[in-house]
Design a protein around this motif. Structure first.
Motif, short mmCIF file in Angstrom:
data_model
loop_
_atom_site.label_atom_id
_atom_site.label_comp_id
_atom_site.label_asym_id
_atom_site.label_seq_id
_atom_site.Cartn_x
_atom_site.Cartn_y
_atom_site.Cartn_z
N ARG A 181 -6.72 2.84 -33.32
CA ARG A 181 -6.78 1.86 -32.17
C ARG A 181 -5.90 0.49 -32.04
O ARG A 181 -5.82 -0.33 -31.24
N LEU A 182 -5.51 0.11 -33.62
CA LEU A 182 -4.70 -1.32 -33.44
C LEU A 182 -3.46 -0.55 -32.86
O LEU A 182 -2.72 -1.74 -32.65
N ASP A 183 -2.66 0.29 -33.19
CA ASP A 183 -1.06 0.78 -33.37
C ASP A 183 -0.84 1.81 -31.85
O ASP A 183 0.12 1.95 -31.81
N ILE A 184 -1.55 2.51 -31.17
CA ILE A 184 -1.08 3.41 -30.51
C ILE A 184 -0.37 3.04 -29.41
O ILE A 184 0.32 3.81 -28.90
N ARG A 185 -0.88 1.70 -28.78
CA ARG A 185 -0.25 1.28 -27.54
C ARG A 185 1.26 0.67 -28.10
O ARG A 185 1.90 -0.03 -27.20
N ARG A 186 0.63 0.45 -29.30
CA ARG A 186 2.60 0.09 -29.60
C ARG A 186 3.56 1.19 -29.69
O ARG A 186 4.75 1.17 -30.23
N LEU A 187 3.30 2.45 -29.49
CA LEU A 187 4.68 3.51 -29.48
C LEU A 187 5.40 3.78 -28.73
O LEU A 187 4.76 3.06 -27.64
N SER A 188 6.57 3.46 -28.74
CA SER A 188 8.03 3.35 -28.52
C SER A 188 7.79 5.07 -27.05
O SER A 188 7.31 5.42 -27.46
N PHE A 189 8.52 4.75 -26.13
CA PHE A 189 8.52 5.78 -25.71
C PHE A 189 9.09 6.85 -26.51
O PHE A 189 9.14 7.85 -25.76
N PHE A 190 10.42 6.57 -27.24
CA PHE A 190 10.46 8.12 -28.46
C PHE A 190 9.57 8.48 -28.63
O PHE A 190 9.21 9.93 -28.24
N ARG A 191 8.34 7.48 -29.30
CA ARG A 191 7.51 8.55 -30.50
C ARG A 191 6.33 9.21 -29.11
O ARG A 191 5.64 10.16 -29.26
N GLY A 192 6.19 8.20 -28.38
CA GLY A 192 5.01 7.97 -27.48
C GLY A 192 5.08 9.35 -26.57
O GLY A 192 4.38 10.13 -25.69
N MET A 193 6.55 9.26 -25.75
CA MET A 193 6.42 10.46 -24.32
C MET A 193 7.33 11.86 -25.00
O MET A 193 7.04 12.68 -24.87
N LEU A 194 9.03 11.03 -25.92
CA LEU A 194 9.77 12.08 -26.00
C LEU A 194 9.39 13.50 -27.11
O LEU A 194 9.29 14.39 -26.59
N LEU A 195 9.02 12.66 -27.86
CA LEU A 195 9.01 13.78 -29.32
C LEU A 195 7.58 14.52 -28.93
O LEU A 195 7.40 16.30 -29.16
N PRO A 196 6.52 13.76 -28.46
CA PRO A 196 5.83 14.92 -27.93
C PRO A 196 6.53 15.95 -26.95
O PRO A 196 5.52 17.27 -26.66
N PHE A 197 6.45 15.51 -26.20
CA PHE A 197 7.25 16.36 -24.52
C PHE A 197 8.51 17.65 -25.12
O PHE A 197 8.25 18.41 -24.93
N LEU A 198 8.47 16.86 -26.36
CA LEU A 198 9.47 18.53 -27.08
C LEU A 198 9.30 19.32 -27.73
O LEU A 198 9.48 20.22 -28.01
N ILE A 199 7.86 18.57 -28.35
CA ILE A 199 6.43 19.80 -28.63
C ILE A 199 6.28 20.76 -27.45
O ILE A 199 6.09 22.25 -27.73
N ILE A 200 6.65 20.74 -26.47
CA ILE A 200 5.59 21.57 -24.93
C ILE A 200 7.23 22.21 -24.12
O ILE A 200 7.22 23.07 -23.37
N ALA A 201 8.53 21.54 -24.61
CA ALA A 201 9.68 21.86 -23.49
C ALA A 201 9.78 23.31 -23.86
O ALA A 201 10.20 23.69 -22.61
#
Length: 362
Positions: free
Chosen positions: A128-148
Motif C-alpha cells: 500500500r505504501l510503495d507499489i505506486r513508486r515502482l519504476s517503469f522497469f519494475r512496474g511494466m517491463l519486468l512483468p511484461f517479460l513474464i508474458i512475452a
C-alpha cells in the motif's frame, strides 16, 4: 457473500451449455462415439472434480508450483508449434488419445498465477505504501517479460484472440496493482502507433476477418458468412426465443462453429433476449463475486489472483459475445463454461476453484 454462490452460478451456466449443445447437434447422432455432447459431459465431470480439489487445497500451497507450471505451459506451447495438430489454418492442439489439449488455455492460468505472485511479494502494508513508486522497469517491463515468451508463441500459432486476452489481463493487473497510469498509457500509445506494421504479418484469413468487421458486406459468402449467420441467429430469437430444439441456424447447419465460438448465437436464437439477459446475469454475478472476494481478501496473492480471474472471465465473455453480434472482429475465443472445449472448461473450473478457496479464507 455465500460460499456457494460461484459454484451455483457456474452449475447453471453449464446446464445451459449442455442444453444448447444438445439442441445444436439434435439432428445428428447426439450420443454417437464422436459426439461433442458426450465429450463435453466428460470434460464437465473432470472440470467439477478439479473445482472441488482446488477449492479444498489451501491456495498458498500453490506458490511452490507456480513457476514449474508456467514452464510446463510454455514448453507445451513450443511442442504444439513443432508437433501439434492444425485445424482451420491454426496449429493450437496436441492430440492425446481421444481429446485435443490446447496449451494456450493453460497459459492464461499460468500468467495470472505468475503475475499475482510477482505483485504480492511484499507485505500488505508495504504494498500500500510503495507499489505506486515502482519504476517503469519494475512496474511494466519486468512483468511484461513474464508474458512475452508465451505471448509470442501464441501469436505464432496463430491465436490472436488468446494473445489479445493475455495482453488485456496483463495491462489490467498492472493497473490494479497501482502502477502509474502514465506508464500504461505510454505502452498503449506505442502499441497504437506500431499496430499498422502488424498488418503485414497477419494471415490472409485474419486480414479478411478484420475487413469483414470494418465492412460487414465484404465477402458475404466467404469470410463474412459466419458473422452474418450469427447475427441472424441472435436477431431471430427476439424477446422469448424460438424454444429449445426449435432453432434453425444451428440445426440446419447455417452457422459454422456453432458449438464452439458461436454458441451464443444458438443460445440466443432459442431463448431470446430474456434468456440472454439471464445468461449475462450469471456471468456478471461470477465476475462480481471474483472482484468482491479480491476486495475482501487480506492476502495480496489471493487478492491479485481473484482479480485476475475476474478480469479473464470478463474480457473473454465480452469478446466472444461482441464477436457473435458483430461488435468486434472474429478472433476465436470460447465463451467460458458455455462453448465446447475441454481445455477452456478445465482452466475455468480450476481458476474458480482457487477463487472459491480464497473465499473460504476471507
Amino acid at each position: 457473500m455465500t460460499k456457494y454462490a460461484i459454484p451455483a452460478a457456474a452449475f447453471l451456466i453449464v446446464c445451459l451449455s449442455l442444453a444448447t449443445l444438445y439442441s445444436d447437434i439434435y439432428p445428428k447422432n447426439v450420443f454417437g462415439e464422436s459426439s461433442v455432447f458426450l465429450r463435453q459431459l466428460i470434460w464437465i465431470a473432470l472440470g467439477w472434480t478439479a473445482f472441488f480439489v482446488f477449492s479444498r487445497i489451501y491456495y498458498r500451497r500453490l506458490l511452490n508450483f507456480i513457476y514449474p507450471f508456467y514452464s510446463l505451459a510454455v514448453f507445451l506451447l513450443t511442442w504444439v508449434l513443432a508437433f501439434g495438430g492444425a485445424r482451420l489454418g491454426a496449429q493450437r492442439w496436441i492430440k492425446i488419445w481421444w481429446f485435443n489439449l490446447q496449451p494456450s488455455e493453460f497459459v492464461k492460468l499460468a500468467v495470472i498465477l505468475v503475475l499475482s505472485h510477482y505483485f504480492s511479494r511484499k507485505g500488505l502494508g508495504e504494498i500500500r505504501l510503495d507499489i505506486r513508486r515502482l519504476s517503469f522497469f519494475r512496474g511494466m517491463l519486468l512483468p511484461f517479460l513474464i508474458i512475452a515468451l508465451p505471448f509470442s508463441l501464441i501469436l505464432k500459432q496463430p491465436d490472436l484472440g488468446t494473445g489479445l486476452l493475455l495482453m488485456l489481463i496483463f495491462l489490467s493487473m498492472v493497473y490494479f496493482s497501482g502502477v502509474k497510469l502514465r506508464y500504461i498509457i505510454s505502452v498503449l500509445a506505442l502499441g497504437a502507433i506500431i499496430s499498422p506494421v502488424f498488418w503485414h504479418f497477419l494471415k490472409d484469413y485474419q486480414r479478411d476477418r478484420l475487413l469483414v468487421f470494418l465492412n460487414p458486406d465484404f465477402d458475404p459468402l466467404g469470410a463474412g458468412y459466419t458473422i452474418i449467420q450469427s447475427k441472424i441467429a441472435v436477431g431471430s430469437g427476439r424477446l422469448f426465443g424460438k424454444g429449445w430444439l426449435s432453432g434453425t441456424q444451428g440445426q440446419l447447419n447455417f452457422l459454422p462453429e456453432s458449438h464452439t465460438d458461436f454458441i451464443f448465437g444458438i443460445f440466443s436464437e432459442e431463448t431470446g433476449f430474456l434468456g440472454c439477459l439471464f445468461l449475462l446475469g450469471l456471468y456478471l454475478f461470477i465476475i462480481y463475486s471474483c472482484f468482491r472476494i479480491s476486495e475482501k481478501s487480506d492476502d495480496n496473492f489471493g487478492k491479485m489472483f481473484s482479480l485476475g480471474t475476474g478480469i479473464m472471465l470478463a474480457f473473454q465473455m465480452y469478446i466472444n459475445i461482441s464477436m457473435a453480434i458483430g461488435l468486434s472482429p472474429v478472433v476465436g475465443l470460447p465463451l467460458p463454461l458455455m462453448s465446447y472445449g475441454g481445455s477452456s472448461l478445465l482452466v475455468t473450473f480450476i481458476s474458480l476453484g482457487i477463487v472459491q478457496n480464497i473465499n473460504r479464507g476471507t
